[in-house]
Design an enzyme around this catalytic site. Structure first.
Site, PDB file in Angstrom:
ATOM      1  N   LYS A  97       0.843  -1.209   0.000  1.00  0.00           N
ATOM      2  CA  LYS A  97       0.000   0.000   0.000  1.00  0.00           C
ATOM      3  C   LYS A  97       0.878   1.258   0.000  1.00  0.00           C
ATOM      4  O   LYS A  97       2.060   1.197   0.346  1.00  0.00           O
ATOM      5  CB  LYS A  97      -0.936  -0.010   1.208  1.00  0.00           C
ATOM      6  N   ARG A 146     -11.137  -0.333  14.249  1.00  0.00           N
ATOM      7  CA  ARG A 146     -11.022   0.280  12.923  1.00  0.00           C
ATOM      8  C   ARG A 146     -12.031  -0.496  12.082  1.00  0.00           C
ATOM      9  O   ARG A 146     -13.182  -0.588  12.489  1.00  0.00           O
ATOM     10  CB  ARG A 146      -9.563   0.142  12.454  1.00  0.00           C
ATOM     11  N   TYR A 153      12.951  31.738   3.960  1.00  0.00           N
ATOM     12  CA  TYR A 153      11.672  32.359   4.342  1.00  0.00           C
ATOM     13  C   TYR A 153      11.635  32.633   5.844  1.00  0.00           C
ATOM     14  O   TYR A 153      11.982  31.770   6.657  1.00  0.00           O
ATOM     15  CB  TYR A 153      10.512  31.409   4.032  1.00  0.00           C
ATOM     16  N   MET A 173       9.126  24.711  -0.584  1.00  0.00           N
ATOM     17  CA  MET A 173       8.349  23.692  -1.301  1.00  0.00           C
ATOM     18  C   MET A 173       9.260  22.756  -2.100  1.00  0.00           C
ATOM     19  O   MET A 173       9.115  21.534  -2.024  1.00  0.00           O
ATOM     20  CB  MET A 173       7.339  24.378  -2.230  1.00  0.00           C
TER      21      MET A 173
HETATM   22  C1  LIG Z   1      -0.415  -1.798   6.897  1.00  0.00           C
HETATM   23  C2  LIG Z   1      -0.961  -3.067   7.382  1.00  0.00           C
HETATM   24  C3  LIG Z   1      -0.116  -4.160   7.646  1.00  0.00           C
HETATM   25  C4  LIG Z   1       1.390  -4.066   7.610  1.00  0.00           C
HETATM   26  O1  LIG Z   1       1.868  -3.506   8.814  1.00  0.00           O
HETATM   27  P1  LIG Z   1       3.422  -3.348   9.084  1.00  0.00           P
HETATM   28  O2  LIG Z   1       3.515  -2.882  10.487  1.00  0.00           O
HETATM   29  O3  LIG Z   1       3.913  -2.323   8.108  1.00  0.00           O
HETATM   30  O4  LIG Z   1       4.046  -4.668   8.836  1.00  0.00           O
HETATM   31  C5  LIG Z   1      -0.710  -5.356   7.976  1.00  0.00           C
HETATM   32  N1  LIG Z   1      -2.061  -5.457   8.068  1.00  0.00           N
HETATM   33  C6  LIG Z   1      -2.889  -4.435   7.851  1.00  0.00           C
HETATM   34  C7  LIG Z   1      -4.350  -4.623   7.982  1.00  0.00           C
HETATM   35  C8  LIG Z   1      -2.375  -3.193   7.520  1.00  0.00           C
HETATM   36  O5  LIG Z   1      -3.201  -2.165   7.313  1.00  0.00           O
END
Ligand SMILES: *Cc1c(COP(=O)(O)O)cnc(C)c1O
Length: 385
Positions: free
Chosen positions: A39, A137, A277, A325
């Protein structure tokens, strides 16, 4: 693209990545699926670059957050299973089914949507039930589970392929009581699912911290995120690992990512001049200042203003003034050999110095996860040996 033409780039070390993957692969039982979490552009490392290396070095499947990430992998030729762990709008469920992705499932409205679409397409879909065990969650509460299972029971097109949960408090502490409470609730709920007749499901719970610390969290699949990139989920996880394995201080993980830029301009600045800045830094001596062509838009956080440092010719050059930036300034008065277009290391090794993501994230009051995921996706990722 040749490095000499680039103002900034990220280097992905294949040898570091393959060592990390091999380390984890060796820890897993044969039947446990090794899924890597890609992700957020593979935590900023580059989703396609990392997906390719992951497949080459032993990963079995992918986890992503969004449908579009899954589609991106598919369109680029990856045939591995992909679990979408975030929500998909009901208007787009068709794409999940058509592409045979695995989909997280935790609400009835989506279940109903899948029911309709799979019947229309006469094509099955694989779902992984997300179980609420205390993270609050996404997830199905224990009390809602039986009804959920009843709704799934007669759906021949909806295959319950897996069940999983995610730990709330495993990397932020060296006390893992809460994680173990979640684990026992997970086991109980998984048994309910199996007893209901969904015997052939993949159970999974383990993120990086769990993979590093507790074999009892592995089950049939692990979801390895940050540690495939050679980063520790936290200092607490590192300490817990050391206490458990008491290996003589050697770091078993190898950071995969380096970040480089080049000197864009060098200038002599008199004493008592204000830099950048807001004039937040004032020179205290005649200074030599190097202008670097990246800034907060590229992911070099503004919190590093007057705090961070970079490496040039293996030496530290402190940030002077605010991060802009797309530009910032560093002091190279004490590194007289610096020339125009010299390579600057923002993250990684240069000579004997190693500038770690964890250090920069700490200066920004955040974690390595946030720092790397914010590296702008447009920066070229170059795979090195
Ligand atoms: C991001 C995520 C992981 C991975 O977690 P890490 O700590 O980066 O290994 C695993 N399971 C879910 C549901 C996640 O959202």
């Amino acid at each position: 693209m040749d490095k000499k033409d680039l103002t900034t780039w990220l280097e992905i070390s294949e040898s570091a990545y393959s060592k990390n993957l091999t380390f984890f692969k060796q820890r897993l039982p044969k039947h446990t699926e090794f899924s890597v979490v890609l992700k957020s552009n593979a935590y900023g490392h580059g989703i396609l670059e990392i997906a390719r290396l992951a497949v080459e070095h032993g990963a079995d499947s992918f986890c992503v957050h969004a449908l579009d990430e899954a589609l991106h992998l598919h369109r680029n030729g990856f045939k591995q299973d992909i679990l979408i762990m975030g929500p998909v709008m009901r208007s787009r469920l068709k794409e999940v089914v058509e592409n045979n992705f695995r989909l997280i499932l935790y609400n009835k409205e989506v279940l109903m949507g899948l029911k309709k679409i799979t019947r229309e397409l006469k094509k099955p879909v694989r779902v992984h039930l997300k179980l609420e065990t205390g993270t609050y969650r996404q997830g199905i509460a224990e009390t809602d589970l039986p009804e959920f299972l009843r709704l799934l029971k007669n759906e021949s097109f909806i295959h319950v392929d897996g069940a999983y949960t995610h730990f709330a408090n495993i990397e932020d502490t060296t006390n893992h009581e809460y994680a173990f409470r979640q684990l026992s609730l997970f086991k109980k709920m998984a048994k309910t699912i199996k007893d209901f007749g969904f015997g052939d499901i993949k159970c999974h719970t383990a993120c990086s911290a769990a993979v590093l610390l507790f074999r009892e969290t592995y089950f049939d699949m692990v979801r390895l995120g940050i540690s495939q990139y050679g980063l520790w989920p936290s200092r607490e996880t590192f300490v817990s690992y050391k206490m458990k394995h008491s290996k003589n201080g050697e770091n078993i993980l190898r950071p995969v990512l380096s970040w480089k830029t080049r000197v864009a301009q060098l200038k002599e600045v008199a004493s008592n001049q204000n830099i950048g800045y807001g004039g937040t830094y004032q020179t205290t001596r005649p200074s030599r200042i190097a202008v670097l062509p990246i800034g907060y838009a590229e992911g070099y956080d503004r919190d590093l203003s007057n705090r961070g440092y970079v490496l040039i010719h293996g030496k530290r050059a402190p940030v002077r003034g605010r991060i802009c930036m797309n530009l910032f300034m560093v002091d190279v008065t004490d590194i007289p050999e610096v020339m125009l277009e010299d390579v600057v290391t923002l993250i990684g090794r240069d000579g004997d110095n190693h500038l770690q993501v964890d250090y920069l994230a700490g200066l920004c009051g955040t974690i390595n996860y946030e720092f790397t995921t914010r590296l702008n996706w447009q920066i070229p990722r170059i795979i090195t040996a």
